[in-house]
Design a protein around this motif. Structure first.
Motif, PDB file in Angstrom:
ATOM      1  N   THR A 484       0.858  -0.963  -0.118  1.00 27.88           N
ATOM      2  CA  THR A 484       0.055  -0.082   0.078  1.00 27.88           C
ATOM      3  C   THR A 484       1.007   1.299   0.157  1.00 27.88           C
ATOM      4  O   THR A 484       1.260   1.781   1.141  1.00 27.88           O
ATOM      5  CB  THR A 484      -0.876   0.031   1.317  1.00 27.88           C
ATOM      6  N   GLU A 491      -6.308   5.115  -0.144  1.00 27.11           N
ATOM      7  CA  GLU A 491      -7.446   4.208   0.644  1.00 27.11           C
ATOM      8  C   GLU A 491      -8.858   4.192  -0.232  1.00 27.11           C
ATOM      9  O   GLU A 491      -9.632   3.411   0.278  1.00 27.11           O
ATOM     10  CB  GLU A 491      -7.765   5.110   1.850  1.00 27.11           C
ATOM     11  N   ASN A 492      -8.993   4.831  -1.338  1.00 30.49           N
ATOM     12  CA  ASN A 492     -10.087   4.892  -1.942  1.00 30.49           C
ATOM     13  C   ASN A 492      -9.733   3.806  -3.133  1.00 30.49           C
ATOM     14  O   ASN A 492     -10.843   3.606  -3.844  1.00 30.49           O
ATOM     15  CB  ASN A 492     -10.342   6.173  -2.564  1.00 30.49           C
TER      16      ASN A 492
END
Length: 650
Positions: A484, A491-492
């Motif tokens: 990530t 986060e979307n």
């Protein structure tokens, strides 16, 4: 004595005084296990012993060049071009025959696929107007060239005979040299050897006639052909069949394949996992050819089980079945089938990592079977050397370690923090065209569960647990975790594992971040679902899926084009908002790619903290890290092989 479950497949075949014990051929493959100059090596002899023990009636050594010089296809192919090699060739014949199989070799010449001569002289090819690359330095073959190469085929066939071979195969398929004469795509000569089908088949027939006259009536000759090339303007079926009718006067077996190795149709020559998984490719061709010829017909291509092979022969569609990758995945496929243990057969995934030998000149090995080429079972360690071993991680590396350790006699406990075995291979097999991988994963999990190791699911290993268990040795196979990256709005983004598993749904327009295998397979799946998909990566497009074997990559990239997937390379992703904002790494300009959904397929990183801590505490004599946890971007080939090697060292 067991009853013969496959009476047609295991019926003997007699040709020219040679008795073949069954109708099962180990098809020719590029092995590259000889020495660099092509002389015999112990690795090649060992590999042949393993091949012969599979139970095939005969083994064919693949791609054996009739000229062994700096233009040959690859180093480490068997050299049959010098009398100095007869001793080693004879040893290979004996290795096969001693273990129950006859031996043949596929005599070949690449022609326009040859490497360029180091002296800068042009390469002689069938038609200089048809090089593989416009930049190739080539010239059209003269009659002198043709006589020389015809004599090379003859010379090598006779030398094989002197070395004890009772069989030889001539490669006239896949647009290799002899097939280049047949194909209107590669033969545009204006002389008596070009133009009409009759002219284009003249020289291959000259070669066949010369070889037959040289070896006489006692040697079996098998001819490998493409039923058709499946390329625009290439060799079609009717013309190919007409050639076979003439060729059968000089050969004893017609070996039916298809495609051209130099074109995208190679995906039919070497079928990828994108093809229908359990449908043999060439059986209908073989049926038509068999009805037109008076010699036995062999068929190859996506035949994966003895049940399929038996039915093909029983139904009269072919006389012989040739397989290779199913043998590679499980060298005991014949014995397990005869014993009714079909569920124990390790299924091939068609990853074609074995085919990297074709691409990079490395020796052949199998991603899922580290024991390919090793004859015999694993020998257990002495009773006094048996240990209690802890395996941490239940992915492919952990499962391979557990299976191998138990086979060696150790007491094994495998710990997995999830509620199931399989690791990230579960995610990798979610896309619809990975049925073969799903079948392999099912086999791997089942085999691990019944191998004799104690399996602890839902158990996250800590240093404290290791200390309390006090094992004699530890294999750490904790794998990798998804990345990530620190991108604004990440986060979307949707996780690629969730998208592939269909636990989340995308909108109609999608950006997939990541040009690796996972990203492109996800993109293809979405496009198949009629989504409009764009793939973005900071790598240039030419570097997308570089880790993928060449034929699978070509098939994947072609399907992405077919389904309209847009590929965008050399872009650094800056922000996720109404799609993706990215900066062009070449120009520095920012661009906005609109989409309703964004998928994070930016790769994985090693899960190595525990392994490093255990190494520091207990040392490398007691702790071994294997698989993805040792380096970024691993694959199940490396996971399986590293785990097997580690288990064999303990």
């Amino acid at each position: 004595m067991l009853e013969n479950k496959y009476p047609h497949l295991f019926a003997p075949l007699q040709i020219r005084g040679v008795t073949l014990k069954n109708r099962l051929e180990y098809a020719p493959t590029v092995v590259l296990k000889c020495n660099a100059d092509g002389t015999m090596s112990q690795d090649m002899l060992d590999f042949m012993e393993w091949q012969a023990k599979t139970g095939a009636g005969w083994v064919t050594v693949g791609d054996t060049p009739v000229t062994h010089d700096d233009t040959s296809h690859w180093l480490c192919e068997m050299n049959v071009c010098s009398d100095d090699c007869i001793h080693g060739m004879s040893a290979l014949v004996e290795a096969a025959r001693r273990n129950g199989a006859e031996l043949s070799c596929e005599l070949a010449y690449a022609g326009r696929g040859n490497r360029a001569p180091k002296d800068g002289s042009p390469t002689a090819i069938v038609s200089a107007e048809r090089p593989l690359d416009p930049e190739d330095n080539v010239r059209t073959m003269t009659r002198e060239d043709m006589d020389w190469i015809r004599d090379a085929y003859v010379d090598c066939a006779v030398r094989c005979q002197h070395a004890g071979f009772r069989m030889v195969m001539l490669h006239c398929a896949h647009n290799n040299f002899l097939a280049q004469w047949l194909s209107p795509d590669s033969n545009v000569r204006k002389d008596e050897y070009g133009g009409t089908p009759e002219n284009r088949r003249k020289f291959p027939l000259e070669v066949l006639k010369a070889v037959r006259e040289a070896v006489g009536e006692s040697m079996v000759i098998e001819l490998r052909v493409s039923a058709e090339e499946k390329i625009p303007g290439g060799l079609g079926f009717e013309e190919s069949l007409e050639f076979m009718k003439h060729a059968q006067e000089y050969v004893d077996i017609m070996h039916v394949s298809q495609g051209s190795i130099f074109h995208l149709s190679a995906r039919y020559t070497i079928p990828t996992y994108f093809r229908e998984p359990y449908k043999p490719l060439n059986v209908e061709y073989a049926r038509k050819i068999k009805s037109a010829l008076h010699i036995p017909v062999a068929v190859v291509g996506m035949i994966t089980t003895l049940e399929q092979a038996e039915e093909i022969i029983k139904s009269g569609k072919a006389d012989i079945v040739a397989m290779a990758k199913s043998f590679m995945a499980d060298g005991d496929i014949v014995q397990k089938s005869l014993l009714g243990k079909n569920e124990d057969i390790r299924p091939c995934t068609r990853c074609d990592l074995c085919g990297n030998a074709n691409t990079y000149g490395t020796q052949m090995s199998c991603a899922i079977n580290p024991r390919m080429g090793i004859a015999g079972d694993i020998t257990p360690v002495a009773k006094e050397d048996r240990k209690n071993v802890m395996v941490i991680g239940g992915g492919p590396a952990g499962m391979m370690a557990a299976q191998t350790l138990v086979a060696r006699g150790h007491t094994v406990s495998l710990y997995e923090k999830a509620d199931h075995l399989g690791g990230l291979l579960v995610d990798a097999s979610e896309v619809p065209f990975k049925q073969l991988m799903r079948d392999y994963l099912k086999w791997d999990i089942k085999t691990t569960n019944k191998c004799g190791a104690r399996i602890h699911l839902n158990t996250e290993v800590t240093p404290e647990l290791v200390k309390s268990e006090n094992p004699d040795a530890v294999i750490v196979a904790t794998g990798s975790v998804y990345i990530t990256p620190p991108i604004k709005g990440i986060e979307n983004a949707l996780s690629v594992r969730d998208v592939d598993a269909k636990t989340v749904r995308t909108e109609e327009t999608v950006i997939v971040m990541g040009g690796g295998i996972t990203g492109l397979e996800c993109a293809l799946t979405l496009a198949m679902d009629r989504k409009k998909v764009t793939v973005i990566d900071q790598l240039p497009i030419d570097s997308f899926v570089m880790e993928m074997p060449i034929f699978n990559k070509a098939d994947l990239m072609d399907q992405l084009r077919e389904y309209g997937v847009s590929l965008v390379g050399s872009m650094k992703i800056d922000k996720i908002e109404d799609g993706v904002y990215a900066t062009d790494l070449n120009t520095g300009k920012e661009a906005h790619f609109e989409a309703k959904s964004v998928v994070n397929a930016l790769g994985v990183k090693p899960e190595q903290a525990l392994g490093l801590e255990l190494l520091k505490t207990y040392g490398s004599e007691n702790v071994i890290m294997v698989g993805d946890c040792t380096a970024r971007g691993g694959n199940y080939f490396r996971a399986n092989h590293e785990a097997y090697d580690a288990a064999m060292r303990i």
